[in-house]
Motif scaffolding. Structure first.
Motif, short mmCIF file in Angstrom:
data_model
loop_
_atom_site.label_atom_id
_atom_site.label_comp_id
_atom_site.label_asym_id
_atom_site.label_seq_id
_atom_site.Cartn_x
_atom_site.Cartn_y
_atom_site.Cartn_z
N LEU A 44 5.75 5.59 -7.26
CA LEU A 44 4.70 5.45 -8.25
C LEU A 44 3.88 6.74 -8.28
O LEU A 44 3.91 7.52 -7.33
N ALA A 45 3.13 6.95 -9.33
CA ALA A 45 2.32 8.17 -9.44
C ALA A 45 1.23 8.21 -8.37
O ALA A 45 0.77 9.26 -7.97
N GLU A 46 0.84 7.00 -7.87
CA GLU A 46 -0.23 6.95 -6.88
C GLU A 46 0.20 6.12 -5.67
O GLU A 46 1.02 5.21 -5.78
N PHE B 157 4.38 -6.73 8.60
CA PHE B 157 5.14 -6.10 7.50
C PHE B 157 4.79 -4.63 7.40
O PHE B 157 3.68 -4.21 7.74
N LYS B 158 5.74 -3.86 6.88
CA LYS B 158 5.53 -2.43 6.74
C LYS B 158 5.86 -1.96 5.33
O LYS B 158 6.89 -2.34 4.77
N PHE B 159 4.99 -1.13 4.77
CA PHE B 159 5.30 -0.44 3.51
C PHE B 159 5.36 1.06 3.81
O PHE B 159 5.92 1.45 4.83
N THR B 160 4.78 1.93 2.96
CA THR B 160 4.91 3.37 3.20
C THR B 160 3.99 3.80 4.34
O THR B 160 2.77 3.73 4.22
N SER B 161 4.60 4.23 5.43
CA SER B 161 3.84 4.53 6.65
C SER B 161 4.76 5.21 7.64
O SER B 161 5.98 5.26 7.44
N CYS B 162 4.17 5.68 8.74
CA CYS B 162 5.00 6.35 9.77
C CYS B 162 5.37 5.41 10.90
O CYS B 162 6.03 5.83 11.84
N ASP B 163 4.93 4.16 10.85
CA ASP B 163 5.19 3.13 11.88
C ASP B 163 4.28 3.26 13.10
O ASP B 163 4.36 2.45 14.03
N GLY B 164 3.41 4.29 13.11
CA GLY B 164 2.58 4.53 14.29
C GLY B 164 1.66 3.37 14.62
O GLY B 164 1.37 3.11 15.79
N CYS B 165 1.18 2.66 13.60
CA CYS B 165 0.27 1.54 13.88
C CYS B 165 1.04 0.36 14.48
O CYS B 165 0.53 -0.34 15.36
N GLN B 166 2.29 0.16 14.01
CA GLN B 166 3.10 -0.90 14.64
C GLN B 166 3.40 -0.53 16.10
O GLN B 166 3.41 -1.38 16.98
N LEU B 167 3.62 0.76 16.36
CA LEU B 167 3.87 1.18 17.74
C LEU B 167 2.63 0.96 18.61
O LEU B 167 2.74 0.67 19.80
N SER B 168 1.45 1.06 18.00
CA SER B 168 0.22 0.78 18.75
C SER B 168 0.17 -0.68 19.18
O SER B 168 -0.48 -1.02 20.18
N VAL C 246 0.21 -9.42 8.84
CA VAL C 246 -0.34 -8.14 9.29
C VAL C 246 0.41 -7.07 8.52
O VAL C 246 1.64 -7.03 8.56
N VAL C 247 -0.31 -6.22 7.79
CA VAL C 247 0.37 -5.27 6.89
C VAL C 247 0.04 -3.83 7.26
O VAL C 247 -1.13 -3.45 7.33
N GLU C 248 1.09 -3.05 7.49
CA GLU C 248 0.96 -1.60 7.69
C GLU C 248 1.52 -0.90 6.45
O GLU C 248 2.47 -1.37 5.85
N GLY C 249 0.93 0.22 6.07
CA GLY C 249 1.50 1.05 5.02
C GLY C 249 0.84 0.86 3.66
O GLY C 249 0.25 -0.19 3.36
N SER C 250 0.96 1.89 2.85
CA SER C 250 0.39 1.86 1.49
C SER C 250 1.46 1.41 0.49
O SER C 250 2.65 1.34 0.82
N ILE C 251 1.00 1.12 -0.72
CA ILE C 251 1.94 0.73 -1.78
C ILE C 251 2.29 1.98 -2.60
O ILE C 251 1.43 2.60 -3.22
N SER C 252 3.56 2.34 -2.54
CA SER C 252 4.02 3.58 -3.18
C SER C 252 5.14 3.38 -4.19
O SER C 252 5.55 4.34 -4.85
N THR C 253 5.68 2.16 -4.26
CA THR C 253 6.76 1.90 -5.22
C THR C 253 6.52 0.55 -5.90
O THR C 253 5.79 -0.30 -5.38
N LYS D 44 5.63 -5.69 -5.68
CA LYS D 44 6.10 -7.07 -5.88
C LYS D 44 6.22 -7.79 -4.54
O LYS D 44 5.85 -8.96 -4.40
N GLU D 45 6.74 -7.08 -3.52
CA GLU D 45 6.89 -7.71 -2.20
C GLU D 45 5.52 -8.08 -1.62
O GLU D 45 5.37 -9.14 -1.01
N LEU D 46 4.54 -7.23 -1.86
CA LEU D 46 3.20 -7.52 -1.35
C LEU D 46 2.64 -8.80 -1.98
O LEU D 46 2.03 -9.63 -1.29
N LEU D 47 2.86 -8.98 -3.27
CA LEU D 47 2.39 -10.20 -3.93
C LEU D 47 3.03 -11.43 -3.29
O LEU D 47 2.38 -12.46 -3.08
N ASP D 48 4.33 -11.32 -2.96
CA ASP D 48 5.04 -12.41 -2.29
C ASP D 48 4.43 -12.72 -0.93
O ASP D 48 4.22 -13.88 -0.57
N ILE D 49 4.13 -11.65 -0.18
CA ILE D 49 3.55 -11.84 1.16
C ILE D 49 2.22 -12.55 1.04
O ILE D 49 1.93 -13.51 1.77
N ARG D 50 1.38 -12.06 0.10
CA ARG D 50 0.04 -12.66 -0.06
C ARG D 50 0.15 -14.14 -0.43
O ARG D 50 -0.56 -15.00 0.09
#
Ligand code: SF4
Ligand code: SF4
Ligand code: SF4
Length: 259
Positions: free
Chosen positions: A125-127, A9-20, A63-70, A75-81
């Protein structure tokens, strides 16, 4: 016997880790044959219009890439977990909030106004926060991007039920083993190697350049002690701050606060 079911799964990220992950090439095809990669949008020919609603079943490993920014991402992350037996994060964004976490110490509305013609249309989100700030994480793999071989080791370990053989010690250990001349001692370069975890293969010092910490803080890093050494070289407190304020700033600051 059913193959282990994996979601990437991907959240806020550049996708570089998935490309790895794709950089594993033949090895990735073997992984794909031995498992059921049930969700991996980066690896599909066309976007999945159903998005996260497409999962109908449980994942053995998320497997999760990206930070939580929205709000939506949290909510989607809670579903995944909830739908996954184990969850691992890959990369600085997921593990430490990423470079986008620099906004945590600034005003996000100012950033939006300066960058976007319609700032109110930007959902943010603010953070920006690491995955571990929201749900339990079974393992964090560091790097920006991650080392493909380390990802393979972590994945195999989780599927076999063993502890991944990924070091938590400093880059200096790896650097010394390779016999690379120390840019900090020999050239007074502000190398973050002493507080950065090993794993990249000592890319920067092997090219006579200081490490800027993209693999994140090593276990038990004494950041303030290194900053005092840098200040002895003539760097100001602000310049030291800027050396740490990159893709792992959230974790470096957290460790500084703990002392
Ligand atoms: S950790 Fe670095 S390479 Fe990986 S997704 Fe984030 S920005 Fe990209
Ligand atoms: S060059 Fe950097 S990583 Fe290598 S030993 Fe010196 S301080 Fe450590
Ligand atoms: S030496 Fe430091 S900055 Fe360079 S790739 Fe390795 S961890 Fe990243």
């Amino acid at each position: 016997m059913a193959k282990p079911r994996i979601g990437i799964f991907k959240f806020t990220s550049c996708d570089g880790c998935q490309l790895s992950i794709f950089n594993l090439e033949e090895e990735f095809l073997q992984i794909a044959g031995l498992t059921e990669i049930a969700y991996f949008q980066e690896g599909q020919d066309a976007p999945d219009g159903n998005g996260f609603q497409a999962w109908a079943a449980h994942f053995d490993l998320a497997v999760v890439e990206g930070s939580i920014s929205t709000e939506r991402q949290s909510k989607e992350l809670l579903d995944i977990r909830e739908n996954s037996s184990r969850l691992i994060t890959i990369g600085a964004c997921a593990t430490a909030g990423g470079v986008q976490a620099l906004r945590n110490w600034a005003d996000v509305s100012e950033f939006k106004a300066s960058e976007y013609p319609a700032p109110d249309a930007v959902e943010a989100l603010a953070e920006s926060t690491p995955i571990s700030a929201h749900v339990h994480v079974d393992y964090e793999l560091w790097g920006c991007p991650i080392n493909s071989a380390e990802f393979s080791e972590v994945l195999a370990s989780f599927l076999l039920g063993k502890t991944p053989g990924v070091p938590g010690y400093s880059l200096c250990m790896e650097c010394k083993r390779k016999g690379i001349p120390c840019v900090l001692v020999a050239g007074q370069a502000p190398c973050l190697g002493p507080v950065t975890r090993a794993g990249c293969g000592v890319l920067c010092p092997s090219l006579n350049r200081a490490c800027y910490g993209c693999f994140g803080p090593k276990d038990g890093a004494n950041i303030m002690a290194l900053m005092r050494i840098f200040q002895g070289f003539g760097y100001t407190e602000n310049q030291c701050r800027m050396m740490l304020d990159k893709m792992n700033t959230y974790k470096f600051r957290e460790m500084e606060e703990k002392g």
